[in-house]
Structure formats: C-alpha cells, structure tokens
Design a protein around this motif. Structure first.
Motif: not given
Length: 510
Positions: A74-81, A83-86, A344-350, A353-360
């Motif tokens: 679960t933690p891995s899948r959540a992190s992958l989808l 871009g955040r740490h479990p 997630l950020p790598t795919i968006m860069s590829a 597209e840019k990610l929101p700046t208000d998410i940690d």
C-alpha cells in the motif's frame, strides 16, 4: 490460454514500424510487479527463471541501479501515484486489508487525475489496494476512465476470491473482481495474470490514438494468493520448471514466467499498434521479495539482506527500469539515487507539464537525470520510521533502526544462488571486528561499498549516525498520523451476496 510472445527483438525486425499516433504527448505505461525478488530477473543477474521479455526492455532502456520503494504494498502504490511519501499520507504503518474502513486520502491528487487534465485517456488494470470501503476511494473515482481488476490486497489466481486477510471466518471469503463498478463474476477459472495481460493488450489495440494513452498495469504476480494454495500457475508453466525441486520455489518461478510472457505480449501490442515509438514504459516492483516462506512465498533477493516488510536492502531496493524510443541515453544503467515517489514528477516533466506549487511532494523530477545522466536532485531517501523501526539513506550511507524478530539475515532461496560469473551485486568483505547490528542502537552502513549490509560502522562514524537519526526523527515528527482503523465485520462478503464491496456506501454494489 494466452498466446506466447515472440522475442521482442524478432518482432522489431519483422514489423515495419510507422508512427500513427497523432498525439504529441507520449503515451505512458506503468507496470508494477508485486513482491518481485531483486535477483529473480535476468537483468539483475538471476539465471534460474528466464525473463527474456522483461530483460529485453530493461537492457534496451535505462536500468535503475539505486532505486528504492517502500517495504510493503500500500505505501509504495500510494507514493507512486501521488508523488508523496507514505509518511506524508498517513500510510506508513501497514497495508489496507479489505475489511478496513480507510484509504488513501481523498484530498490527494493522483497521477491519472493530472494526466486527464492534460488530455490523456486513463486506464487501470489489476490491483488497487488503496481503499475500498466507499466507492469514492476506488479507481474510477480517482482519475481512471476504466478499471478491470481487484480492489483489495490479493485474490486467488483462478477464482478471484479474497479471504479477508484479517479474518479466518468463512464469512470473509468472497469475490473481488471488478469491471469498473460492476462485479465481474464471469472469469472464474481464468488465470489472473493472463487475464490482466490480455485486458492491457485489448486497451492498447482499441485505443483512439488521437489522444495520449495512460495505462497503470498493476499485476498481482508474483504476490501470493490465498490459502490453502497461495502460489498458483497454469500447469504448463509448472511443468516448465520441473527441475526446481522445492514446490514453493517452482510455483514462484512459474508465476514469474507467466508475468514475463504477458509483458512480451504488451510490448508486441505496442509495436503492432504503432504506439511503441511514442511510449514511455516504466517497470517497477512495489517492494522487495518475500523469501524463505515469509508471506507464503519464495522470492530471491540474494545477496541483499532481508526481504519484504523490512528496511534492509532486500526489502526496499527494487528492480526497475524505464524503456522508450524517446530516451536519449538508452542501453545504460543509471547509478543515481531514485525513489518510487519520483515517478509522478518525472512523468509530468517528460510530457511537458508542470505540477502545482502548493503541494509538498517528496518525489523529485528525475527526467533530466534519466535523459542526460546529470546529477540527480535526490540526495536522500527516507525509507520509513514507525514504531521505533525505520531507515534513512543519505548519499552513500544508510542508517537503520531495526529489527523485526526475524528476516534480518541473508537468504539464498532454497540453496539457489545465481551462477552468473559477473554478479550484479558485489558484496565486499565482512569485517568481523565490527559489532553486529542489533535493536539496541541505530546501525550505519556504507551502501556503496557494502550493499549487502555486512558491516555496521556506526561506532566509527558517531557524528554522522547522530545527524542521520535526527533527520529521520524530524521527518517522522512532521508526518501525518497513521490513517489505520480496525476491521469492520460489516464488510464481510457473507453480508453482500458473497463478494467484497463498498460496504459503507448507502447503496453498496450488490
């Protein structure tokens, strides 16, 4: 029975590839193998179980040498989808069993939701495992246009039933297979890995190529199914590995071989459809392999220490690669530090597209690193810290607070050690004068020179050990509290026409 795949290199020679995809953005396919052992793939030196299709993609892409996941599903899948740490998600303590009324927070934005905003057709096939107690937590409510698969942690490979994992009662045995929000009861007897592989191929072949395509193919293989026989494969695959005398290891090998064939079929479909030229294909395990009967399975992480559910390298150092004709640096190995949240950020860069700046985000953009082999922006990986157990890696060094009561050693799977004369991992030498790693004090390892975690050098570098522990504790202090909730008997299939469902909705699917 699914069709056997031709070796991809032959297909490439046979098929004239024309780019028919009118979409300017690349297609993205993320394939997750469940509980895959580090040394069970050929591109990591494994030579007992042939994985030619996986190996071809890896060796003609970029193999990720220093790639890390969470230690469990679960933690891995959540992190992958996300871009955040479990630990930022409150999913740091355990996995979500099917009768547990919680899930990945609805405040989190998932990769398919970002991609839909960029014009993508988004599809999921396979294992979800991020919450199911109400429909709002299930895949088609989290950004996927379609989902074919199961919501929980595991199912029987032929009947597609789950036994509940936290309940021994027969009340908890029920079907868990979904076609979007409809119970899919017509597939009893069809082997799950082949079923998911065929659905992935169908999605590719039927895709309207005027839109970019995203597929999240989260296989159950090679995770165990349910008792009394958790490791199942079609008989012809079991026969293929009759030379392996240990029954559990033979079954594991057969399961992995089916998985490899489905990935060959997936690649063939990309080529024949014309989508191959404009596709990013990412392959990752969700955690290290369960070894020596742990979690009822027989993977091999040898010579790495530990296994699934531990913070040793055998639990968190994953088999992964990226394959694409769009790579500027193919047929290489990346030695840069990478974490599963980076996708997630790598795919968006590829895709530009840019990610929101208000998410940690914990994840960082690795696209320039992958494309040009420049320094990675990632300097550390916090593996986890919960219940007094955890680990952090910074540069070459890893501090770990252990231990589980078991699975802290090195496990040549049923005496299987790869005979490859050029092993992928070279352990270095043991220093018997250094203290063993125990639960009394944090331990420190130089992972670059000692990837097998032989030599605890905490006593030689006390200041570094103290600094790393402080960083680990500071991250834990800022973490979200675990979202865990106790099992709810109202979820049991005996109350819902013998299938698992969104039981806390006013009108659950019956």
């Amino acid at each position: 029975m699914m069709s056997k795949s031709l070796p991809v290199v032959i297909l490439l020679a046979m098929i004239h590839i024309s780019v028919t995809n009118a979409a300017t953005k690349p297609n993205v396919i993320v394939v997750v193998a469940d509980d895959l052992g580090y040394t069970d793939v050929g591109f990591h030196g494994g030579d007992q179980i042939p994985t030619p299709n996986i190996d071809w993609l890896a060796k003609n892409g970029i193999i990720l040498d220093r790639y890390y996941t969470a230690k469990i599903c679960t933690p891995s899948r959540a992190s992958l989808l996300t871009g955040r740490h479990p630990m930022q998600l409150g999913l740091q303590s355990s996995v979500i069993f099917p009768s547990l009324p919680y899930g990945l927070g609805l405040n989190e934005t998932l990769l398919p939701q970002y991609l839909k905003k960029s014009g993508y057709s988004t599809h999921m096939v396979g294992k979800w495992h991020l919450g199911m107690f109400t429909r709002n937590y299930t895949p088609t409510y989290r950004g996927f246009d379609s989902h074919f698969g199961f919501w929980s942690d595991k199912t029987d490979y032929f009947s597609h039933e789950n036994s509940g994992s936290v309940a021994a009662s027969s009340n908890a045995i029920g079907l868990d297979l979904w076609e979007n929000m409809t119970v899919a009861s017509q597939y009893n007897g069809s082997y799950g890995t082949e079923l998911f592989g065929k659905r992935a191929v169908d999605l590719i072949l039927k895709h309207d190529q005027s839109k970019p395509f995203f597929l999240y193919l989260a296989h159950q293989a090679v995770h165990n199914g349910i008792s009394p026989q958790p490791l199942k494969a079609p008989q012809e695959y079991l026969d293929k590995f009759s030379f392996i005398t240990h029954d559990g290891r033979r079954r594991y090998a057969a399961m992995l071989s089916v998985l490899d064939d489905t990935i060959g079929n997936l690649t063939s479909a990309l080529i024949s459809s014309g989508m191959y030229e404009n596709t990013l294909l990412i392959f990752t395990t969700d955690n290290g392999g369960p070894v020596d009967g742990f979690s009822m399975n027989y993977a091999s992480n040898w010579p790495l220490r530990g296994c699934k559910a531990t913070n040793w390298e055998g639990g968190v150092r994953g088999a992964a690669f990226i394959h694409s004709r769009l790579l500027k640096n193919p047929r290489t190995t990346s030695h840069h530090l990478m974490h599963i949240s980076d996708w997630l950020p790598t795919i968006m860069s590829a895709i530009g597209e840019k990610l929101p700046t208000d998410i940690d985000y914990y994840g960082v953009d690795q696209w320039p690193t992958l494309q040009y082999d420049v320094a990675s922006p990632r300097k550390e990986v916090i593996h986890n810290y919960y219940g007094g157990l955890g680990a952090i890696q910074y540069g070459d060094y890893k501090l770990i607070k252990c231990c589980m009561t078991s699975m802290n050693g090195w496990y040549p799977e049923q005496k299987y050690v790869p005979t490859n004369q050029n092993p992928y991992i070279s352990c270095g030498e043991r220093n018997s004068s250094l203290p063993a790693c125990t639960k009394d004090k944090p331990c420190l390892f130089d992972i670059q020179s000692d990837p097998c975690e032989y030599n605890n050098i905490a006593s030689l570098k006390p200041e570094l050990s103290k600094w790393l522990l402080e960083k680990l504790e500071a991250f834990a202090d800022a973490a979200q509290p675990p979202r865990n909730k106790p099992s709810d008997p109202a979820a049991f299939p005996s109350l819902h026409n013998n299938h698992w469902t969104d039981w806390l909705d006013p009108e659950p699917v019956e």
